[in-house]
Design a protein around this motif. Structure first.
Motif, mmCIF file in Angstrom:
data_model
loop_
_atom_site.group_PDB
_atom_site.id
_atom_site.type_symbol
_atom_site.label_atom_id
_atom_site.label_comp_id
_atom_site.label_asym_id
_atom_site.label_seq_id
_atom_site.Cartn_x
_atom_site.Cartn_y
_atom_site.Cartn_z
ATOM 1 N N ASP A 39 0.861 -1.191 0.000
ATOM 2 C CA ASP A 39 0.000 0.000 0.000
ATOM 3 C C ASP A 39 0.890 1.231 0.000
ATOM 4 O OD1 ASP A 39 -1.831 2.158 1.023
ATOM 5 O OD2 ASP A 39 -3.229 0.479 1.182
ATOM 6 N N GLN A 40 0.473 2.234 -0.746
ATOM 7 C CA GLN A 40 1.262 3.465 -0.816
ATOM 8 C C GLN A 40 0.995 4.385 0.364
ATOM 9 O OE1 GLN A 40 0.306 5.996 -4.140
ATOM 10 N NE2 GLN A 40 2.246 7.086 -4.040
ATOM 11 N N LEU A 41 -0.048 4.082 1.122
ATOM 12 C CA LEU A 41 -0.475 4.928 2.242
ATOM 13 C C LEU A 41 -0.763 6.352 1.774
ATOM 14 C CD1 LEU A 41 1.812 3.697 5.182
ATOM 15 C CD2 LEU A 41 -0.446 2.874 4.497
ATOM 16 N N THR A 42 -1.729 6.469 0.884
ATOM 17 C CA THR A 42 -2.238 7.792 0.509
ATOM 18 C C THR A 42 -3.085 8.282 1.686
ATOM 19 O OG1 THR A 42 -4.312 6.942 -0.380
ATOM 20 C CG2 THR A 42 -2.423 7.020 -1.892
ATOM 21 N N VAL A 66 1.543 0.988 -6.665
ATOM 22 C CA VAL A 66 1.236 0.100 -7.800
ATOM 23 C C VAL A 66 1.570 0.772 -9.138
ATOM 24 C CG1 VAL A 66 -0.533 -1.315 -6.631
ATOM 25 C CG2 VAL A 66 -1.223 0.764 -7.858
ATOM 26 N N GLY A 67 1.776 2.089 -9.092
ATOM 27 C CA GLY A 67 2.198 2.812 -10.295
ATOM 28 C C GLY A 67 3.661 2.569 -10.648
ATOM 29 N N ASP A 68 4.379 1.885 -9.767
ATOM 30 C CA ASP A 68 5.812 1.655 -9.972
ATOM 31 C C ASP A 68 6.031 0.190 -10.396
ATOM 32 O OD1 ASP A 68 8.492 1.176 -9.720
ATOM 33 O OD2 ASP A 68 8.660 1.930 -7.664
ATOM 34 N N SER A 135 -13.505 -4.763 -8.308
ATOM 35 C CA SER A 135 -14.073 -3.601 -8.992
ATOM 36 C C SER A 135 -15.447 -3.239 -8.411
ATOM 37 C CB SER A 135 -14.130 -3.856 -10.503
ATOM 38 O OG SER A 135 -14.428 -2.657 -11.183
ATOM 39 N N THR A 136 -16.122 -2.377 -9.130
ATOM 40 C CA THR A 136 -17.320 -1.737 -8.584
ATOM 41 C C THR A 136 -18.539 -1.891 -9.514
ATOM 42 O OG1 THR A 136 -18.251 0.468 -8.171
ATOM 43 C CG2 THR A 136 -16.373 0.394 -9.614
ATOM 44 N N ASP A 137 -19.718 -1.754 -8.938
ATOM 45 C CA ASP A 137 -20.941 -1.768 -9.770
ATOM 46 C C ASP A 137 -21.063 -0.486 -10.595
ATOM 47 O OD1 ASP A 137 -21.532 0.020 -7.703
ATOM 48 O OD2 ASP A 137 -23.441 -0.910 -7.149
ATOM 49 N N CYS A 189 -18.642 -4.954 -6.982
ATOM 50 C CA CYS A 189 -19.443 -4.880 -5.757
ATOM 51 C C CYS A 189 -20.174 -3.543 -5.640
ATOM 52 C CB CYS A 189 -18.533 -5.080 -4.548
ATOM 53 S SG CYS A 189 -19.441 -5.287 -3.009
ATOM 54 N N SER A 190 -21.270 -3.581 -4.908
ATOM 55 C CA SER A 190 -22.046 -2.365 -4.635
ATOM 56 C C SER A 190 -21.411 -1.578 -3.486
ATOM 57 C CB SER A 190 -23.484 -2.765 -4.291
ATOM 58 O OG SER A 190 -23.478 -3.573 -3.130
ATOM 59 N N ASN A 191 -22.065 -0.507 -3.036
ATOM 60 C CA ASN A 191 -21.517 0.361 -1.972
ATOM 61 C C ASN A 191 -21.315 -0.407 -0.669
ATOM 62 O OD1 ASN A 191 -22.727 2.313 -3.918
ATOM 63 N ND2 ASN A 191 -22.073 3.786 -2.376
#
Ligand code: NAD
Ligand code: TYD
Length: 356
Positions: A39-42, A66-68, A135-137, A189-191
């Motif tokens: 995790d980048q810890l944003t 993950v951008g690296d 991912s997301t709905d 997935c939903s909210n």
């Protein structure tokens, strides 16, 4: 895929809301797995979310982006990773409207980097390997009232920079499966709601503001509908799909639990006021209708029948119980809320709501 063998699973974004529940679930349930949290810890990543498992012998944390691509390659090679559960993302629609490029960088390029690293590192030896993309709905777009819920075959029609970036990442995951044979599964997935959700999202934001007697900003007329699922039910669904989902398939995950925003907020007012011993309706005056979100999707609803039929998953928590527990959790973890709402978050909050 047997869950009895030894494995090394890389969870990306494990210090965030859903990721921390997924990490805790896997660390506790599968002591014979090694779980690496990258995790980048944003602003959204917080290691306090994992304080109760940080010393577990089968868990370790690596700070990484993950951008690296190079970092992802070395992690996969050196740690002999054979499973990836990819959650790292920018996740807030309002932020995506302010900074769409960041969402493309993290959600699209970050996913592509991981796919490429997995493809190189596993180099055709797919047996026992799996890339699970979370991912997301929201990729399916918006529904009208009464329209049938999203199924796995609903065409993609994203509207916000956030959902467009997630849709794009889903397409890349499928492309790596169809082109190179990478073993993948996807879940949409939903909210989610539950402990450790950053208080920029509707439910924790409102709990916090009701406690503090601050305005409850409702976008537009409050008639937008979301389908809410407890985060631990989501973690359980990810476990089922990661181990037993069919290669190359997508599975929708949802609570079958649709609510208008205004009704959720009223429910939260009732629960918080009750906890604090305030008179009925005490916080109703905090409801404040504000300018609508640009491109605000009217309704999301998920048909999770495929997941039930193939893998037997159904949500375990009722919304009433889950929401009551969540309210209590936030009230008992005022320190956590204080820590994450200080500094950068305060500035963000002022920018987002200052002129609204
Ligand atoms: P979150 O914002 O709480 O957490 C995201 C995590 O990713 C944070 O820990 C952050 O530090 C990390 N991260 C961000 N950029 C990174 C980078 N470049 N490299 C490494 N780590 C990075 O998000 P969440 O709500 O827990 O969502 C997790 C995943 O689930 C996301 O992919 C999101 O699209 C998806 N999802 C969320 C919901 C929801 O209701 N929250 C619903 C469906 C799907
Ligand atoms: P949110 O929690 O941001 O999730 P998403 O946009 O991914 O669905 O928002 C849930 C719903 O609540 C959405 O319709 C937008 C609305 N909302 C408000 O009305 N006020 C707020 O302050 C926030 C954060 C959201």
């Amino acid at each position: 895929m047997a869950d009895s063998q030894q494995r090394c699973i890389l969870v990306t974004g494990g210090a965030g809301f859903i990721g921390s529940h997924v990490v805790r679930h896997f660390v506790r349930k599968y002591p014979h797995y090694r779980i690496i949290n990258v995790d980048q810890l944003t602003y959204a990543g917080n290691l306090e979310n994992l304080a109760d498992v940080q010393d577990a012998p089968n868990y370790c944390f690596v700070r990484g982006d993950v951008g690296d691509l190079e970092t992802m390659r070395s992690l996969l090679r050196e740690q002999k990773v054979d499973g990836i559960i990819h959650l790292a993302a920018e996740s807030h629609v309002d932020r995506s409207i302010c900074d769409p490029l960041l969402f493309a960088r993290t959600n699209v390029m970050g996913t592509l980097n991981l796919l490429q690293a997995a493809r190189e590192c596993w180099s055709g030896q797919w047996e026992g390997r799996r890339f699970h993309h979370v991912s997301t709905d929201e990729v399916y777009g918006a529904l009208e009232p009464g329209e049938a819920a999203f199924s796995e075959t609903t065409p993609y029609s994203p509207h916000s920079p956030y959902s467009a970036s997630k849709a794009s990442s889903d397409h890349f995951v499928r492309a790596y499966h169809d082109t190179y044979g990478l073993p993948v599964v996807l879940t949409n997935c939903s909210n989610n709601y539950g402990p450790y959700q950053f208080p920029e999202k509707l439910i924790p934001l409102c709990i916090h503001n009701i406690c503090e007697e601050k305005p409850l900003p409702i976008y537009g007329n409050g008639e937008n509908v979301r389908d809410w699922l407890h985060v631990q039910d989501h973690a359980q669904a990810i476990d089922e799909v990661f181990h037993r989902g069919r290669d190359g398939e997508s599975y929708n995950i949802g609570g079958g639990n649709e609510w208008r925003n205004i009704d959720i907020v009223r429910k939260l007012i009732r629960l918080v006021d009750e906890e604090l011993g305030r008179p009925v309706g005490y916080s109703d005056r905090l409801i404040t209708f504000v300018a609508d979100r640009a491109g605000h999707d009217l309704r999301y609803a998920i048909n999770a029948e495929k997941l039930r039929r193939e893998l037997g998953w159904v949500p375990q928590r009722s919304f009433e119980t889950g929401l009551r527990e969540t309210v209590k959790w936030y009230m008992e973890h005022a320190d956590w809320v204080r820590n994450v709402t200080s500094g950068a978050y305060e500035r963000y909050y002022a920018e987002m709501y200052g002129d609204r």
